[in-house]
Design an enzyme around this catalytic site. Structure first.
Site, PDB file in Angstrom:
ATOM      1  N   VAL A 113       0.883  -1.179   0.000  1.00  0.00           N
ATOM      2  CA  VAL A 113       0.000   0.000   0.000  1.00  0.00           C
ATOM      3  C   VAL A 113       0.921   1.230   0.000  1.00  0.00           C
ATOM      4  O   VAL A 113       1.891   1.291   0.765  1.00  0.00           O
ATOM      5  CB  VAL A 113      -0.914   0.022   1.253  1.00  0.00           C
ATOM      6  CG1 VAL A 113      -1.685   1.335   1.356  1.00  0.00           C
ATOM      7  CG2 VAL A 113      -1.887  -1.161   1.219  1.00  0.00           C
ATOM      8  N   GLY A 121      -6.513   1.403   7.078  1.00  0.00           N
ATOM      9  CA  GLY A 121      -7.308   0.183   6.928  1.00  0.00           C
ATOM     10  C   GLY A 121      -7.302  -0.391   5.514  1.00  0.00           C
ATOM     11  O   GLY A 121      -7.963  -1.401   5.245  1.00  0.00           O
ATOM     12  N   LEU A 122      -6.561   0.259   4.589  1.00  0.00           N
ATOM     13  CA  LEU A 122      -6.644  -0.186   3.191  1.00  0.00           C
ATOM     14  C   LEU A 122      -5.863  -1.475   2.933  1.00  0.00           C
ATOM     15  O   LEU A 122      -6.252  -2.274   2.074  1.00  0.00           O
ATOM     16  CB  LEU A 122      -6.174   0.929   2.252  1.00  0.00           C
ATOM     17  CG  LEU A 122      -7.103   2.137   2.200  1.00  0.00           C
ATOM     18  CD1 LEU A 122      -6.519   3.236   1.323  1.00  0.00           C
ATOM     19  CD2 LEU A 122      -8.480   1.732   1.676  1.00  0.00           C
ATOM     20  N   LYS A 124      -5.725  -3.925   4.977  1.00  0.00           N
ATOM     21  CA  LYS A 124      -6.671  -4.946   5.430  1.00  0.00           C
ATOM     22  C   LYS A 124      -7.747  -5.182   4.355  1.00  0.00           C
ATOM     23  O   LYS A 124      -8.076  -6.322   4.033  1.00  0.00           O
ATOM     24  CB  LYS A 124      -7.307  -4.445   6.735  1.00  0.00           C
ATOM     25  CG  LYS A 124      -7.931  -5.499   7.565  1.00  0.00           C
ATOM     26  CD  LYS A 124      -8.060  -5.085   9.026  1.00  0.00           C
ATOM     27  CE  LYS A 124      -8.811  -3.809   9.276  1.00  0.00           C
ATOM     28  NZ  LYS A 124      -8.932  -3.485  10.707  1.00  0.00           N
ATOM     29  N   ASP A 147       7.529 -10.437   5.827  1.00  0.00           N
ATOM     30  CA  ASP A 147       8.705  -9.783   6.399  1.00  0.00           C
ATOM     31  C   ASP A 147       8.468  -9.660   7.903  1.00  0.00           C
ATOM     32  O   ASP A 147       7.315  -9.501   8.340  1.00  0.00           O
ATOM     33  CB  ASP A 147       8.892  -8.389   5.777  1.00  0.00           C
ATOM     34  CG  ASP A 147       9.348  -8.463   4.328  1.00  0.00           C
ATOM     35  OD1 ASP A 147       9.843  -9.536   3.921  1.00  0.00           O
ATOM     36  OD2 ASP A 147       9.195  -7.458   3.601  1.00  0.00           O
ATOM     37  N   GLN A 149       8.679  -7.389  10.057  1.00  0.00           N
ATOM     38  CA  GLN A 149       7.985  -6.199  10.592  1.00  0.00           C
ATOM     39  C   GLN A 149       6.496  -6.180  10.276  1.00  0.00           C
ATOM     40  O   GLN A 149       5.780  -5.285  10.736  1.00  0.00           O
ATOM     41  CB  GLN A 149       8.668  -4.908  10.108  1.00  0.00           C
ATOM     42  CG  GLN A 149       8.513  -4.573   8.646  1.00  0.00           C
ATOM     43  CD  GLN A 149       9.532  -5.292   7.750  1.00  0.00           C
ATOM     44  OE1 GLN A 149      10.236  -6.199   8.175  1.00  0.00           O
ATOM     45  NE2 GLN A 149       9.599  -4.873   6.487  1.00  0.00           N
ATOM     46  N   TYR A 154      -0.378  -9.457   9.259  1.00  0.00           N
ATOM     47  CA  TYR A 154      -0.989 -10.675   8.711  1.00  0.00           C
ATOM     48  C   TYR A 154      -1.708 -11.483   9.798  1.00  0.00           C
ATOM     49  O   TYR A 154      -2.731 -12.099   9.540  1.00  0.00           O
ATOM     50  CB  TYR A 154       0.074 -11.525   8.003  1.00  0.00           C
ATOM     51  CG  TYR A 154       0.609 -10.897   6.737  1.00  0.00           C
ATOM     52  CD1 TYR A 154      -0.249 -10.572   5.693  1.00  0.00           C
ATOM     53  CD2 TYR A 154       1.962 -10.615   6.584  1.00  0.00           C
ATOM     54  CE1 TYR A 154       0.228  -9.988   4.523  1.00  0.00           C
ATOM     55  CE2 TYR A 154       2.450 -10.038   5.413  1.00  0.00           C
ATOM     56  CZ  TYR A 154       1.572  -9.726   4.393  1.00  0.00           C
ATOM     57  OH  TYR A 154       2.032  -9.151   3.233  1.00  0.00           O
TER      58      TYR A 154
HETATM   59  C1  LIG Z   1       2.045  -3.887   5.312  1.00  0.00           C
HETATM   60  C2  LIG Z   1       1.106  -2.904   4.630  1.00  0.00           C
HETATM   61  C3  LIG Z   1       0.559  -3.534   3.334  1.00  0.00           C
HETATM   62  C4  LIG Z   1      -0.063  -2.590   5.572  1.00  0.00           C
HETATM   63  O1  LIG Z   1      -0.952  -1.711   4.912  1.00  0.00           O
HETATM   64  P1  LIG Z   1      -1.793  -0.625   5.725  1.00  0.00           P
HETATM   65  O2  LIG Z   1      -2.784  -0.058   4.776  1.00  0.00           O
HETATM   66  O3  LIG Z   1      -0.896   0.344   6.395  1.00  0.00           O
HETATM   67  O4  LIG Z   1      -2.488  -1.534   6.829  1.00  0.00           O
HETATM   68  P2  LIG Z   1      -3.874  -1.261   7.566  1.00  0.00           P
HETATM   69  O5  LIG Z   1      -4.021   0.196   7.829  1.00  0.00           O
HETATM   70  O6  LIG Z   1      -4.973  -1.912   6.801  1.00  0.00           O
HETATM   71  O7  LIG Z   1      -3.663  -2.048   8.914  1.00  0.00           O
HETATM   72  C5  LIG Z   1      -4.441  -3.164   9.270  1.00  0.00           C
HETATM   73  C6  LIG Z   1      -4.095  -3.584  10.678  1.00  0.00           C
HETATM   74  O8  LIG Z   1      -2.744  -4.041  10.705  1.00  0.00           O
HETATM   75  C7  LIG Z   1      -1.960  -3.228  11.581  1.00  0.00           C
HETATM   76  N1  LIG Z   1      -0.670  -3.016  10.903  1.00  0.00           N
HETATM   77  C8  LIG Z   1      -0.432  -2.361   9.767  1.00  0.00           C
HETATM   78  N2  LIG Z   1       0.872  -2.392   9.470  1.00  0.00           N
HETATM   79  C9  LIG Z   1       1.454  -3.094  10.460  1.00  0.00           C
HETATM   80  C10 LIG Z   1       2.779  -3.462  10.735  1.00  0.00           C
HETATM   81  N3  LIG Z   1       3.787  -3.133   9.936  1.00  0.00           N
HETATM   82  N4  LIG Z   1       3.018  -4.199  11.864  1.00  0.00           N
HETATM   83  C11 LIG Z   1       2.010  -4.538  12.673  1.00  0.00           C
HETATM   84  N5  LIG Z   1       0.723  -4.199  12.469  1.00  0.00           N
HETATM   85  C12 LIG Z   1       0.458  -3.495  11.382  1.00  0.00           C
HETATM   86  C13 LIG Z   1      -2.727  -1.929  11.759  1.00  0.00           C
HETATM   87  O9  LIG Z   1      -2.438  -1.339  12.983  1.00  0.00           O
HETATM   88  C14 LIG Z   1      -4.154  -2.421  11.679  1.00  0.00           C
HETATM   89  O10 LIG Z   1      -4.559  -2.971  12.913  1.00  0.00           O
HETATM   90  P3  LIG Z   1      -6.108  -2.963  13.382  1.00  0.00           P
HETATM   91  O11 LIG Z   1      -6.839  -3.882  12.445  1.00  0.00           O
HETATM   92  O12 LIG Z   1      -6.061  -3.468  14.772  1.00  0.00           O
HETATM   93  O13 LIG Z   1      -6.560  -1.557  13.245  1.00  0.00           O
HETATM   94  C15 LIG Z   1       1.804  -1.554   4.296  1.00  0.00           C
HETATM   95  O14 LIG Z   1       2.323  -1.031   5.498  1.00  0.00           O
HETATM   96  C16 LIG Z   1       2.928  -1.677   3.278  1.00  0.00           C
HETATM   97  O15 LIG Z   1       2.683  -1.616   2.070  1.00  0.00           O
HETATM   98  N6  LIG Z   1       4.165  -1.818   3.759  1.00  0.00           N
HETATM   99  C17 LIG Z   1       5.342  -1.844   2.883  1.00  0.00           C
HETATM  100  C18 LIG Z   1       5.390  -3.092   2.030  1.00  0.00           C
HETATM  101  C19 LIG Z   1       5.421  -4.350   2.867  1.00  0.00           C
HETATM  102  O16 LIG Z   1       6.145  -4.453   3.859  1.00  0.00           O
HETATM  103  N7  LIG Z   1       4.613  -5.338   2.433  1.00  0.00           N
HETATM  104  C20 LIG Z   1       4.552  -6.634   3.072  1.00  0.00           C
HETATM  105  C21 LIG Z   1       5.620  -7.533   2.532  1.00  0.00           C
HETATM  106  S1  LIG Z   1       5.572  -9.140   3.288  1.00  0.00           S
END
Ligand SMILES: CC(C)(COP(=O)(O)OP(=O)(O)OC[C@H]1O[C@@H](n2cnc3c(N)ncnc32)[C@H](O)[C@@H]1OP(=O)(O)O)[C@@H](O)C(=O)NCCC(=O)NCCS
Length: 174
Positions: A113, A121-122, A124, A147, A149, A154
């Site tokens: 994202v 929340g996107l 999710k 990953d 972090q 997930y």
């Molecule tokens: C990981 C990623 C896709 C999350 O997207 P996002 O839109 O920020 O996530 P959301 O806002 O939908 O978060 C959903 C839930 O996960 C939690 N969350 C989001 N990122 C998190 C993280 N890095 N670690 C722990 N929890 C996390 C949020 O707090 C939220 O919790 P809730 O349901 O209790 O409110 C985004 O941060 C991203 O693109 N990161 C860089 C690329 C990456 O690392 N991808 C994964 C590769 S394995």
């Protein structure tokens, strides 16, 4: 907060014409400032590779050769893109894809994202959509490589580490 707004077909203005009768969904989402934004989830496969590369750059991922990315997309079972929609224009803000044996198993890759749209929340929404599409194809075993972090991200979506003690194993060339 996300409101499921409506289902749409290829006749909608924001969707280029392709054969699939059911391409995705349009959502209305409040951003961090409380303003409404329109978010489109799509399974269309014909993505602009440069736009996708820009999205991956935005989260600091290492660049991959575009010809290999193109091939990876061609051979993916499911491609989900997420777009910010403004009028008739749209911007790629999220992406995920899955490979599959088309029967039992699917593995999710390249979940991203754009930083401007994170923590709303996107991620999710994107992941739930991917899971829903895979379940609609009767795929029951969904895996991914997290990953360190993002393990909790997930976990919140129902993914388990080492279920029944099963470990992922990797082989890399030396
Ligand atoms: C990981 C990623 C896709 C999350 O997207 P996002 O839109 O920020 O996530 P959301 O806002 O939908 O978060 C959903 C839930 O996960 C939690 N969350 C989001 N990122 C998190 C993280 N890095 N670690 C722990 N929890 C996390 C949020 O707090 C939220 O919790 P809730 O349901 O209790 O409110 C985004 O941060 C991203 O693109 N990161 C860089 C690329 C990456 O690392 N991808 C994964 C590769 S394995």
């Amino acid at each position: 907060m996300v409101f499921w707004k409506r289902f749409f077909t290829s006749s909608d203005a924001v969707v280029p014409s392709v054969d699939a009768p059911f391409l995705g969904e349009l959502l209305e989402v409040n951003n961090s400032s409380g303003l409404k934004q329109q978010i489109l989830l799509s399974v269309e496969r014909d993505l602009d590779l440069y736009e996708l590369e820009e999205l991956c750059d935005s989260v600091g991922w290492a660049r991959r050769p575009l010809r290999k990315v193109k091939k990876a997309l061609e051979f993916s079972f499911l491609i989900v893109s997420m777009w910010e929609v403004k009028g008739t224009r749209r911007r790629l803000i999220g992406f995920a894809r899955a490979t599959s044996d088309h029967a039992f198993n699917a593995t999710i890759w390249d979940v991203v994202v754009h930083p401007d749209f994170q923590s709303q929340g996107l991620g999710k929404v994107l992941m739930r959509y991917v899971i829903r599409r895979l379940r609609s194809e009767d795929i029951s075993n969904i895996t991914l490589f997290a990953d360190p972090q993002v393990i909790d991200f997930y976990r919140r979506l129902g993914f388990m580490l080492d279920p029944e003690g099963i470990k992922g194993m990797f082989w890399y060339p030396n």
